[in-house]
Design an enzyme around this catalytic site. Structure first.
Site, PDB file in Angstrom:
ATOM      1  N   ASP A   1     -17.170 -31.026  -3.455  1.00 52.77           N
ATOM      2  CA  ASP A   1     -15.936 -30.780  -4.217  1.00 52.77           C
ATOM      3  C   ASP A   1     -14.734 -30.701  -3.278  1.00 52.77           C
ATOM      4  O   ASP A   1     -13.631 -31.128  -3.645  1.00 52.77           O
ATOM      5  CB  ASP A   1     -16.058 -29.472  -5.008  1.00 52.77           C
TER       6      ASP A   1
ATOM      7  N   GLY B   1     -20.205 -19.390   0.597  1.00 44.24           N
ATOM      8  CA  GLY B   1     -19.661 -19.430  -0.764  1.00 44.24           C
ATOM      9  C   GLY B   1     -19.089 -20.790  -1.115  1.00 44.24           C
ATOM     10  O   GLY B   1     -19.222 -21.763  -0.368  1.00 44.24           O
TER      11      GLY B   1
HETATM   12  O1  RIB Z   1     -20.501 -28.301  -6.396  1.00 41.53           O
HETATM   13  C1  RIB Z   1     -20.750 -26.933  -6.333  1.00 41.53           C
HETATM   14  C2  RIB Z   1     -20.586 -26.353  -7.696  1.00 41.53           C
HETATM   15  O2  RIB Z   1     -21.587 -26.878  -8.528  1.00 41.53           O
HETATM   16  C3  RIB Z   1     -20.750 -24.867  -7.769  1.00 41.53           C
HETATM   17  O3  RIB Z   1     -19.542 -24.188  -7.670  1.00 41.53           O
HETATM   18  C4  RIB Z   1     -21.438 -24.667  -9.105  1.00 41.53           C
HETATM   19  O4  RIB Z   1     -20.668 -23.913  -9.999  1.00 41.53           O
HETATM   20  C5  RIB Z   1     -21.698 -26.057  -9.644  1.00 41.53           C
HETATM   21  O5  RIB Z   1     -20.728 -26.449 -10.527  1.00 41.53           O
END
Ligand code: RIB
Length: 310
Positions: free
Chosen positions: A254, A289
């Protein structure tokens, strides 16, 4: 360097991450003693929004939360980061949650329970996109119904925005979603799920095969090996990742997508945007985290300067 504040919209998920750090992952029927536990803000959409915001984008989050305490704290988290929450809706029921296990190597296993994320509607997404001017990039993932992302991306393309689909977690893609995606960015696992013969992205020719089949711009994240993307002529280019010691890889993909989206929206080249994605993803795996592992705004500016050299 003048600070660029491009406008980015994320039409995607929020989750509360429930992260257990454990040396041993249980088998079926087995109980093990874990090491530590942390609650944090997550959800692929929310994480990408936060990464883009830390780099300096103006970010609008479109999502649906439940009427529980997780929904309240999620809104407060966005507000404290300066992310616009006016397009978030609340419904009765539970917000999304994600139990996560992290091994000592930093590798993770995640189960998402979308809850209120599934209450998002195509109408909510379409009117959100149509109601805002000058959005450069709209980002989507697969933790909300695909119909919602199709509506958002269709409206976004009509307004001249670039659409980026992070097909995570893997699910077969609705052909209409592929059609309205300018960029598709899977990780290695999602790549194999999408590849017609289930192959891993082990070579440029395998990556090119899937990229050509999808017919849009394409990038794949390769963990510690960085990323590969198809340039406008369809040639595969590689970007390496800085060498770091990973302690928790949760949310690294992400970080890549949020930073890449920022790069495109800010007018960086595809190569620079991919480099920024790799730098931010590598940086994130050095902290524990999900959103808590992302650089602060000051740190993010320093990472950005590595790419823009200013
Ligand atoms: O990509 C990581 C995310 O995948 C985490 O934050 C979890 O919530 C899932 O959506």
């Amino acid at each position: 360097m003048a600070k660029i504040q491009p406008r980015i919209m994320v039409v995607g998920s929020t989750m509360i991450d429930m992260i257990t750090y454990s040396k041993k992952i249980p088998n079926a029927g087995e109980t093990v003693i874990g090491d530590t536990f942390a609650l944090g803000f997550g959800g692929k959409g929310a994480n990408q929004a936060v990464m883009a915001r830390r780099l300096g984008a103006t970010v609008f989050m479109v999502n649906t939360l439940g009427d529980d305490v997780f929904g309240d704290t999620t809104v407060k988290n966005f507000e404290s980061q300066g992310i616009d929450t006016s397009l978030i809706k609340r419904v009765s029921g539970a917000s999304g949650v994600a139990p996560i296990w992290v091994e000592p190597s930093g590798a993770n296993r995640i189960i998402c329970v979308p809850g209120a994320n599934n209450a998002m509607t195509p109408q909510q997404a379409q009117s959100a996109v149509e109601g805002l001017a000058d959005i450069k990039v709209v980002i989507g993932q697969l933790e909300i119904p695909q119909e919602v992302t199709i509506a958002a991306f269709s409206a976004a393309q009509k307004r001249g925005a670039t659409t980026i689909l992070n097909p995570a977690p893997f699910a077969p893609l609705d052909p209409r979603l592929i059609e309205v995606s300018d960029w598709i960015i899977p990780n290695e696992t999602e790549f194999s799920g999408m590849h017609p013969r289930g192959l891993h992205p082990d070579s440029d020719s395998i990556i090119k095969e899937l990229s050509d089949q999808l017919g849009c711009r394409f990038a794949v994240t390769l963990g510690e090996n960085g990323a590969a993307y198809s340039d406008r002529s369809g040639t595969i280019s590689r970007v390496s990742a800085p060498r770091v010691k990973a302690i928790d890889t949760t949310g690294a993909g992400d970080a890549f997508v949020g930073a890449f989206a920022y790069g495109l929206a800010a007018g960086l080249s595809d190569q620079e945007a991919a480099e920024l994605g790799c730098i931010c993803a590598s940086d994130s795996v050095t902290r524990l985290g999900t959103q808590s592992s992302y650089p602060t705004s000051d740190q993010a500016r320093t990472l950005l300067a590595q790419v823009t050299k200013s």
